[in-house]
Design an enzyme around this catalytic site. Structure first.
Site, PDB file in Angstrom:
ATOM      1  N   THR A  57       0.935  -1.089  -0.019  1.00 43.09           N
ATOM      2  CA  THR A  57      -0.126  -0.017  -0.062  1.00 43.09           C
ATOM      3  C   THR A  57       0.879   1.152   0.099  1.00 43.09           C
ATOM      4  O   THR A  57       2.129   1.212   0.505  1.00 43.09           O
ATOM      5  CB  THR A  57      -1.075   0.088   1.398  1.00 43.09           C
ATOM      6  OG1 THR A  57      -1.572   1.237   1.316  1.00 43.09           O
ATOM      7  CG2 THR A  57      -0.076  -0.197   2.575  1.00 43.09           C
ATOM      8  N   ASP A  58       0.255   2.307  -0.454  1.00 44.54           N
ATOM      9  CA  ASP A  58       0.991   3.603  -0.410  1.00 44.54           C
ATOM     10  C   ASP A  58       1.142   4.311   0.990  1.00 44.54           C
ATOM     11  O   ASP A  58       1.673   5.209   1.419  1.00 44.54           O
ATOM     12  CB  ASP A  58       0.587   4.620  -1.388  1.00 44.54           C
ATOM     13  CG  ASP A  58      -0.925   5.065  -1.058  1.00 44.54           C
ATOM     14  OD1 ASP A  58      -1.573   4.274  -0.350  1.00 44.54           O
ATOM     15  OD2 ASP A  58      -1.425   5.949  -1.817  1.00 44.54           O
ATOM     16  N   GLU A  59       0.042   3.606   1.856  1.00 47.91           N
ATOM     17  CA  GLU A  59       0.095   4.192   3.121  1.00 47.91           C
ATOM     18  C   GLU A  59       1.320   3.991   3.940  1.00 47.91           C
ATOM     19  O   GLU A  59       1.588   4.616   5.090  1.00 47.91           O
ATOM     20  CB  GLU A  59      -1.120   3.381   3.884  1.00 47.91           C
ATOM     21  CG  GLU A  59      -2.593   3.784   3.163  1.00 47.91           C
ATOM     22  CD  GLU A  59      -3.665   3.856   4.197  1.00 47.91           C
ATOM     23  OE1 GLU A  59      -3.580   4.040   5.394  1.00 47.91           O
ATOM     24  OE2 GLU A  59      -4.816   3.887   3.503  1.00 47.91           O
ATOM     25  N   TYR A  83      -2.318  -0.841  10.738  1.00 50.40           N
ATOM     26  CA  TYR A  83      -2.328  -1.193   9.448  1.00 50.40           C
ATOM     27  C   TYR A  83      -1.165  -0.775   8.444  1.00 50.40           C
ATOM     28  O   TYR A  83      -0.415  -1.627   7.795  1.00 50.40           O
ATOM     29  CB  TYR A  83      -3.694  -0.928   8.764  1.00 50.40           C
ATOM     30  CG  TYR A  83      -3.554  -0.979   7.158  1.00 50.40           C
ATOM     31  CD1 TYR A  83      -3.304  -2.242   6.650  1.00 50.40           C
ATOM     32  CD2 TYR A  83      -3.500   0.074   6.255  1.00 50.40           C
ATOM     33  CE1 TYR A  83      -3.169  -2.429   5.295  1.00 50.40           C
ATOM     34  CE2 TYR A  83      -3.598   0.075   4.966  1.00 50.40           C
ATOM     35  CZ  TYR A  83      -3.304  -1.355   4.420  1.00 50.40           C
ATOM     36  OH  TYR A  83      -3.170  -1.464   3.171  1.00 50.40           O
ATOM     37  N   LYS A  87       2.069  -3.507   7.036  1.00 54.31           N
ATOM     38  CA  LYS A  87       2.418  -3.825   5.494  1.00 54.31           C
ATOM     39  C   LYS A  87       3.649  -3.223   5.402  1.00 54.31           C
ATOM     40  O   LYS A  87       4.515  -3.744   4.690  1.00 54.31           O
ATOM     41  CB  LYS A  87       1.334  -2.700   4.640  1.00 54.31           C
ATOM     42  CG  LYS A  87       0.051  -3.315   4.662  1.00 54.31           C
ATOM     43  CD  LYS A  87      -0.187  -4.788   4.275  1.00 54.31           C
ATOM     44  CE  LYS A  87       0.307  -4.666   2.841  1.00 54.31           C
ATOM     45  NZ  LYS A  87       0.133  -6.076   2.256  1.00 54.31           N
TER      46      LYS A  87
END
Length: 190
Positions: A57-59, A83, A87
């Site tokens: 994810t870009d998060e 989260y 990741k």
């Protein structure tokens, strides 16, 4: 092998991080160890053509501020939720397998997806379902958090391109340059 399995709901990760640690970190670990053994015992043709695509994810890059340029693959990780931290941890595990074991892997970091059959707890379906039921639309904080949104079919095309043509050990960001605040998304959906 495309590794798309993940716990991915930020709010649930804040309430209870353990399922995110189990799925995103330990799940990735078990895939890596199992596939490493598989590759070591596989025929030469399989070893030569094997790729592990780890979908992230870009998060992992943290929050996007209004004046920030888009994230790139060399940006430092600044996860801001359990989260995104889980990741980021799984990304680091994959990178360590690439370096230590010469494991044939690529990583993708994608922005938020939308499209048919989207899980109801996710932001856009949640807005739609709340509106249909005449309920208040939940917006986190002031709603000015910026996210990049990509249609799921476009994400899949990006994954296939990386899977077929990506260089082992590299990371590829997949996005749509469609950055918008959460409050703007809610307004558009309504």
């Amino acid at each position: 092998v495309m590794h798309l399995a993940a716990e991915s709901h930020v709010d649930r990760s804040i309430d209870d991080a353990l399922p995110f640690i189990e799925t995103n970190i330990l799940g990735t670990y078990f895939l890596l160890t199992t596939l490493k053994k598989y590759i070591e015992n596989a025929q030469e043709e399989i070893r030569k053509n094997f790729t592990f695509l780890h979908v992230s994810t870009d998060e992992v890059y943290g929050d996007i501020n209004p004046l920030d340029p888009p994230c790139n693959e060399f940006q430092p990780y600044k996860p801001s939720s359990p989260y995104s931290a889980s990741k980021a941890s799984s990304d680091h595990l994959v990178r360590s397998w690439v370096r230590t074991h010469k494991f044939p892997a690529v990583i993708t970091n994608c922005s938020n997806n939308y499209g048919p059959f989207h899980f109801p707890e996710k932001f856009i379906p949640h807005i739609i379902l709340s509106s249909i039921k005449g309920k208040n639309i939940p917006i986190y904080g002031d709603g000015k958090q910026i996210r990049d949104w990509i249609y799921v079919d476009d994400h899949v095309r990006g994954l296939l391109k990386v899977f077929e043509s990506g260089t082992h050990g590299e990371t590829y960001n997949i996005g749509a340059s469609n950055e918008i605040t959460n409050i703007e998304i809610a307004t558009l959906v309504c």
